[in-house]
Design a protein around this motif. Sequence first.
Motif, PDB file in Angstrom:
ATOM      1  N   LEU A  25      30.455  41.242 102.854  1.00 58.78           N
ATOM      2  CA  LEU A  25      31.700  40.562 102.452  1.00 58.78           C
ATOM      3  C   LEU A  25      32.071  39.491 103.480  1.00 58.78           C
ATOM      4  O   LEU A  25      32.470  38.371 103.120  1.00 58.78           O
ATOM      5  N   GLU A  26      31.933  39.831 104.746  1.00 57.00           N
ATOM      6  CA  GLU A  26      32.276  38.853 105.803  1.00 57.00           C
ATOM      7  C   GLU A  26      31.311  37.658 105.743  1.00 57.00           C
ATOM      8  O   GLU A  26      31.727  36.510 105.898  1.00 57.00           O
ATOM      9  N   TYR A  27      30.033  37.936 105.530  1.00 63.74           N
ATOM     10  CA  TYR A  27      29.054  36.845 105.417  1.00 63.74           C
ATOM     11  C   TYR A  27      29.407  35.923 104.252  1.00 63.74           C
ATOM     12  O   TYR A  27      29.412  34.691 104.382  1.00 63.74           O
ATOM     13  N   LEU A  28      29.707  36.524 103.113  1.00 65.13           N
ATOM     14  CA  LEU A  28      30.020  35.704 101.930  1.00 65.13           C
ATOM     15  C   LEU A  28      31.271  34.866 102.173  1.00 65.13           C
ATOM     16  O   LEU A  28      31.361  33.715 101.752  1.00 65.13           O
ATOM     17  N   VAL A  44      44.105  43.119 107.597  1.00 61.39           N
ATOM     18  CA  VAL A  44      43.245  43.265 106.418  1.00 61.39           C
ATOM     19  C   VAL A  44      42.006  44.099 106.751  1.00 61.39           C
ATOM     20  O   VAL A  44      41.607  44.987 105.991  1.00 61.39           O
ATOM     21  N   ARG A  45      41.406  43.818 107.910  1.00 63.01           N
ATOM     22  CA  ARG A  45      40.206  44.593 108.285  1.00 63.01           C
ATOM     23  C   ARG A  45      40.570  46.057 108.506  1.00 63.01           C
ATOM     24  O   ARG A  45      39.808  46.961 108.137  1.00 63.01           O
ATOM     25  N   THR A  58      42.191  40.082  99.152  1.00 57.78           N
ATOM     26  CA  THR A  58      41.409  40.041 100.397  1.00 57.78           C
ATOM     27  C   THR A  58      40.374  41.170 100.349  1.00 57.78           C
ATOM     28  O   THR A  58      40.367  41.984  99.405  1.00 57.78           O
ATOM     29  N   ILE A  59      39.564  41.251 101.391  1.00 58.14           N
ATOM     30  CA  ILE A  59      38.560  42.321 101.410  1.00 58.14           C
ATOM     31  C   ILE A  59      39.219  43.705 101.376  1.00 58.14           C
ATOM     32  O   ILE A  59      38.598  44.669 100.944  1.00 58.14           O
ATOM     33  N   ALA A  60      40.486  43.791 101.787  1.00 60.51           N
ATOM     34  CA  ALA A  60      41.195  45.079 101.687  1.00 60.51           C
ATOM     35  C   ALA A  60      41.299  45.516 100.229  1.00 60.51           C
ATOM     36  O   ALA A  60      41.090  46.691  99.909  1.00 60.51           O
ATOM     37  N   ASP A  61      41.604  44.573  99.338  1.00 61.12           N
ATOM     38  CA  ASP A  61      41.715  44.927  97.922  1.00 61.12           C
ATOM     39  C   ASP A  61      40.361  45.347  97.349  1.00 61.12           C
ATOM     40  O   ASP A  61      40.279  46.257  96.517  1.00 61.12           O
TER      41      ASP A  61
END
Length: 217
Positions: free
Chosen positions: A71-74, A94-95, A163-166
């Motif tokens: 996810l971070e890479y994308l 969020v992280r 966000t990545i949290a969701d």
Amino acid sequence: MIRLYGFWRSAAAFRVRIALNLKGIAFAETMIDLDAGDQHLPDYISVNPQAVVPSLILEDGTTLTQSVAILEYLDETHPAPALLPSDAIGRARVRALALIWAADHHPLIPPRIRAYLRDTLGVDDDGRTAWVKHWFSEGLRIGEARLAHDPATGRFCHGDTPTIADLCLLSQVMGARGFKVDFGPYPTINRIVDACLEIDAFNHALPLKQPGAPAAH
Ligand SMILES: N[C@@H](CCC(=O)N[C@@H](CS)C(=O)NCC(=O)O)C(=O)O
């Protein structure tokens, strides 16, 4: 084209599928049948020696593993729409939320854990179901406590865009629904899940909409 190795029911692959959809990245998905143990076949071990999905194979042949790293890479390589806030405090929040589900709770319930409970510790079906429901509920209880009264929570886990949290929350929620966990105590989470599912990128990535999923659940 980018290739995702996933499985219809995989929470970790679900996160990556949502991100690819949100960012409009074309990809093909190969399903690794975790119920059949195909993650242990030599062909897949040569892709991901950890014998888990997801793995993401980039167009140049590079293999990425671990859903949160993917996810971070994308997000770094396809910045719009952003899946992390622009401020450092926001990113830390969020992280932290994402890791409640992806690092602290999801790892307690995948097939290899349930197989160990059954085969090595002799835990019966009811005991294993109780285990899984407990850890799903714990992740939701802690998530609700973090989200409910925090002014940084908006329409989504952080503000008014996903966000990545969701992504990590949704992946746990769909698994918990499969185990008939009681969602009554989690009104903030229920509201955020509804908001996510209004977005096609989330909807089209749902486990039950993937090839191999049971027609009715
Ligand atoms: N931390 C890893 C977890 C990967 C993982 O456990 N994937 C599960 C499916 S959601 C899996 O492949 N399990 C296979 C097994 O337990 O044998 C990630 O986020 O990518």
